[in-house]
Write an enzyme that holds these catalytic residues in place. Structure first.
Site, PDB file in Angstrom:
ATOM      1  N   ARG A 261       0.301  -0.952   0.039  1.00 52.10           N
ATOM      2  CA  ARG A 261      -0.244  -0.004  -0.202  1.00 52.10           C
ATOM      3  C   ARG A 261       0.767   1.132  -0.113  1.00 52.10           C
ATOM      4  O   ARG A 261       0.449   2.222  -0.991  1.00 52.10           O
ATOM      5  CB  ARG A 261      -1.081  -0.150   1.023  1.00 52.10           C
ATOM      6  CG  ARG A 261      -1.828   1.148   1.143  1.00 52.10           C
ATOM      7  CD  ARG A 261      -2.894   1.357   1.912  1.00 52.10           C
ATOM      8  NE  ARG A 261      -3.214   0.962   3.006  1.00 52.10           N
ATOM      9  CZ  ARG A 261      -2.576   0.836   4.450  1.00 52.10           C
ATOM     10  NH1 ARG A 261      -1.763   1.929   4.584  1.00 52.10           N
ATOM     11  NH2 ARG A 261      -2.590   0.019   5.385  1.00 52.10           N
TER      12      ARG A 261
ATOM     13  N   TYR B  49     -15.493  14.651 -16.699  1.00 53.54           N
ATOM     14  CA  TYR B  49     -15.639  13.374 -16.807  1.00 53.54           C
ATOM     15  C   TYR B  49     -16.836  13.232 -15.582  1.00 53.54           C
ATOM     16  O   TYR B  49     -16.495  13.977 -14.300  1.00 53.54           O
ATOM     17  CB  TYR B  49     -14.619  12.665 -16.135  1.00 53.54           C
ATOM     18  CG  TYR B  49     -14.969  11.291 -15.847  1.00 53.54           C
ATOM     19  CD1 TYR B  49     -15.630  10.020 -17.266  1.00 53.54           C
ATOM     20  CD2 TYR B  49     -15.387   9.993 -14.764  1.00 53.54           C
ATOM     21  CE1 TYR B  49     -15.728   9.089 -16.835  1.00 53.54           C
ATOM     22  CE2 TYR B  49     -14.990   9.257 -14.441  1.00 53.54           C
ATOM     23  CZ  TYR B  49     -15.619   8.460 -15.956  1.00 53.54           C
ATOM     24  OH  TYR B  49     -15.930   7.181 -15.479  1.00 53.54           O
TER      25      TYR B  49
ATOM     26  N   ASP C 186      -6.906  16.796 -15.684  1.00 54.96           N
ATOM     27  CA  ASP C 186      -7.194  15.824 -16.382  1.00 54.96           C
ATOM     28  C   ASP C 186      -6.518  16.205 -17.250  1.00 54.96           C
ATOM     29  O   ASP C 186      -7.268  16.101 -18.320  1.00 54.96           O
ATOM     30  CB  ASP C 186      -8.126  15.283 -16.122  1.00 54.96           C
ATOM     31  CG  ASP C 186      -9.237  14.528 -16.167  1.00 54.96           C
ATOM     32  OD1 ASP C 186      -8.296  13.205 -17.164  1.00 54.96           O
ATOM     33  OD2 ASP C 186     -10.046  13.609 -16.169  1.00 54.96           O
TER      34      ASP C 186
ATOM     35  N   LYS D 102      -8.253   4.536 -19.770  1.00 50.15           N
ATOM     36  CA  LYS D 102      -7.926   5.137 -21.150  1.00 50.15           C
ATOM     37  C   LYS D 102      -6.536   4.843 -22.628  1.00 50.15           C
ATOM     38  O   LYS D 102      -6.355   3.833 -22.220  1.00 50.15           O
ATOM     39  CB  LYS D 102      -8.456   6.065 -21.384  1.00 50.15           C
ATOM     40  CG  LYS D 102     -10.140   6.270 -20.117  1.00 50.15           C
ATOM     41  CD  LYS D 102     -10.798   5.681 -20.140  1.00 50.15           C
ATOM     42  CE  LYS D 102     -11.585   5.670 -18.876  1.00 50.15           C
ATOM     43  NZ  LYS D 102     -12.199   7.370 -17.730  1.00 50.15           N
TER      44      LYS D 102
HETATM   45  C1  PLP Z   1     -12.554   7.513 -17.016  1.00 55.64           C
HETATM   46  C2  PLP Z   1     -11.925   8.840 -16.893  1.00 55.64           C
HETATM   47  C3  PLP Z   1     -11.937   9.226 -15.432  1.00 55.64           C
HETATM   48  C4  PLP Z   1     -12.015   8.167 -14.377  1.00 55.64           C
HETATM   49  O1  PLP Z   1     -11.422   7.045 -14.637  1.00 55.64           O
HETATM   50  P1  PLP Z   1     -11.627   5.083 -14.459  1.00 55.64           P
HETATM   51  O2  PLP Z   1     -10.717   4.680 -14.605  1.00 55.64           O
HETATM   52  O3  PLP Z   1     -13.029   5.089 -15.121  1.00 55.64           O
HETATM   53  O4  PLP Z   1     -11.612   5.383 -12.312  1.00 55.64           O
HETATM   54  C5  PLP Z   1     -11.177  10.647 -15.169  1.00 55.64           C
HETATM   55  N1  PLP Z   1     -11.375  11.561 -15.723  1.00 55.64           N
HETATM   56  C6  PLP Z   1     -11.594  10.735 -17.361  1.00 55.64           C
HETATM   57  C7  PLP Z   1     -11.573  11.902 -18.729  1.00 55.64           C
HETATM   58  C8  PLP Z   1     -11.697  10.106 -17.822  1.00 55.64           C
HETATM   59  O5  PLP Z   1     -12.214   9.966 -18.924  1.00 55.64           O
END
Ligand code: PLP
Length: 397
Positions: free
Chosen positions: A61, A114, A186, A211
């Site tokens: 962790r 998101y 992000d 992604k």
């Molecule tokens: C999918 C996504 C998230 C969240 O990610 P997870 O891996 O699904 O928890 C955050 N920001 C963006 C832009 C995303 O496309």
């Protein structure tokens, strides 16, 4: 045989950064250190590791050698101090915000982020006295107007999900810093291949590695890359306590995925440009939003700030929601599924899927209309992608 070199090109960095040939065995692929805990040679050594006076591992962790390779890799791609791998992208979002905000403080965010990134702040962080305003960050006057004396974080998603609107990162860094706040970006949609937020003044970059970075729709994962050692320390301390840490096997899969990041992003971007033009000229399509098309509202900013328009396209059909549903129900190659940035083309309907948890009025205000369809263009052959869309659109008659 550590291979850290700032001057190397991205295509090389994704393959080599943070990784080394295993000195014991010569293994070329990184070992998976699937161990929850790590032995100390003596009580003194254990104490030194806990005190932080001696490097080494304690407990997964708090840090793991396989995960550390991935953290070093992504930190090098983003040009940050270091990486903090998280179990999901949402763990990256929540951990960084909880580390940077306290009761009675305020954050400003992009209205069309998101969906869950906004919902968690408005519905849950509010329970702990954290205030928020979500505005159209593509409009810098709106950003400035949203700042309050207690604003500590400006949270920007660009390109934003799913409106593909673009926010000026350098300008936002300036506004945030003038107000004594930090800028968090992000960078999921652009990936480290197409956008470098830290070079533009960002303090913390976050990713859903689910992604583009992993890219094979087989892992959920996140990453936080702070620019400075100070911010890294602050967020690392909270991550280790909140516990949204990544598992070593998951890290190993992402290390495998990231090696082809540049190839995949460039191939899907090339495909997306062709698909965007095809949709733009199709008689059943009302509008197309893609940063590679000159009618994108922030076309010039996108060209200045990004190294390419990416692989995400939003579009609306003349027949509105009903037509959108019909097309989504008739695609055969593109998969009807949420998520994006996979090697395969994915298509979805944000109003009923990814952004369904938002209040309808907030959704409309953020530009997420009921007819909006989001397409994440994959790496298949362009002829097959076009043939699929052509036949699905033909069902509209
Ligand atoms: C999918 C996504 C998230 C969240 O990610 P997870 O891996 O699904 O928890 C955050 N920001 C963006 C832009 C995303 O496309």
């Amino acid at each position: 045989m550590s291979t850290s070199s700032g001057s190397r090109k991205m295509a090389t960095k994704v393959i080599h950064e943070g990784q080394h040939i295993d000195p014991q065995t010569g293994a070329v692929a990184p070992p998976i250190y699937q161990s929850s805990t790590f032995a100390f040679a003596s009580v003194d050594q254990g104490a030194a590791r806990f005190a932080g006076t001696e490097p080494g591992y304690i407990y997964t962790r708090m840090g793991n050698p396989t995960t550390a390779m991935l953290e070093a890799n992504i930190a090098a791609l983003e040009g940050g101090f270091g990486g903090l791998a998280t179990a999901t992208g949402m763990a990256a979002v929540t951990t960084s915000l909880l580390a940077l905000l306290s009761k009675g403080e305020h954050m400003v965010g992009t209205s069309s982020v998101y969906g869950p990134s906004r919902v968690v702040v408005e519905t849950h962080f509010s329970r702990f006295g954290i205030e928020s305003s979500f505005v159209n960050t593509a409009d810098l006057d709106e950003v400035r107007a949203a700042f309050r004396p207690n604003t500590k974080v400006l949270y920007v998603e660009t390109p934003a999900n799913p409106t593909i609107s673009i926010t000026d990162i350098a300008a936002c860094a300036k506004i945030a810093h003038e107000h004594g706040a930090l800028l968090v970006v992000d960078n999921t949609f652009a990936s480290p291949i197409l956008q470098h937020p830290i070079a533009l003044g960002t303090d913390v970059v976050i990713h859903s590695m689910t992604k583009f970075i992993n890219g094979h729709s087989d892992v959920v994962a996140g990453m936080i890359v702070p620019k400075t050692e100070e911010t890294h320390k602050k967020i690392a301390a909270v991550l280790r306590l909140l516990g949204g840490t990544m598992d070593p096997h998951q890290s190993w899969l992402v290390l495998r995925g990231v090696k082809s990041l540049e190839l995949r992003v460039l191939r899907s971007q090339e495909n997306a440009m062709v698909v965007a033009k095809f949709l733009d000229e199709h008689p059943a399509v009302e509008w197309v939003r893609y940063p590679g098309l000159e009618d994108h509202p922030q076309y010039e900013l996108g060209r200045k700030q990004m190294e390419g328009p990416g692989a995400l396209i939003s579009f609306g059909l003349k027949g509105g929601l009903a037509a959108g549903k019909k097309v989504l129900d008739h695609v055969q190659l593109a998969t009807l599924a949420v998520s994006l940035g996979g090697i395969e083309s994915l298509i979805q309907h944000p109003a009923s899927m990814t952004h369904a948890s938002m209040k309808p009025e907030d959704r409309i205000a953020a530009g997420i209309t009921d007819g909006l369809v989001r397409l994440s263009v994959g790496c298949e052959h362009i002829d097959d992608i076009l043939a699929d869309l052509r036949q699905a659109l033909a069902t509209l008659g």
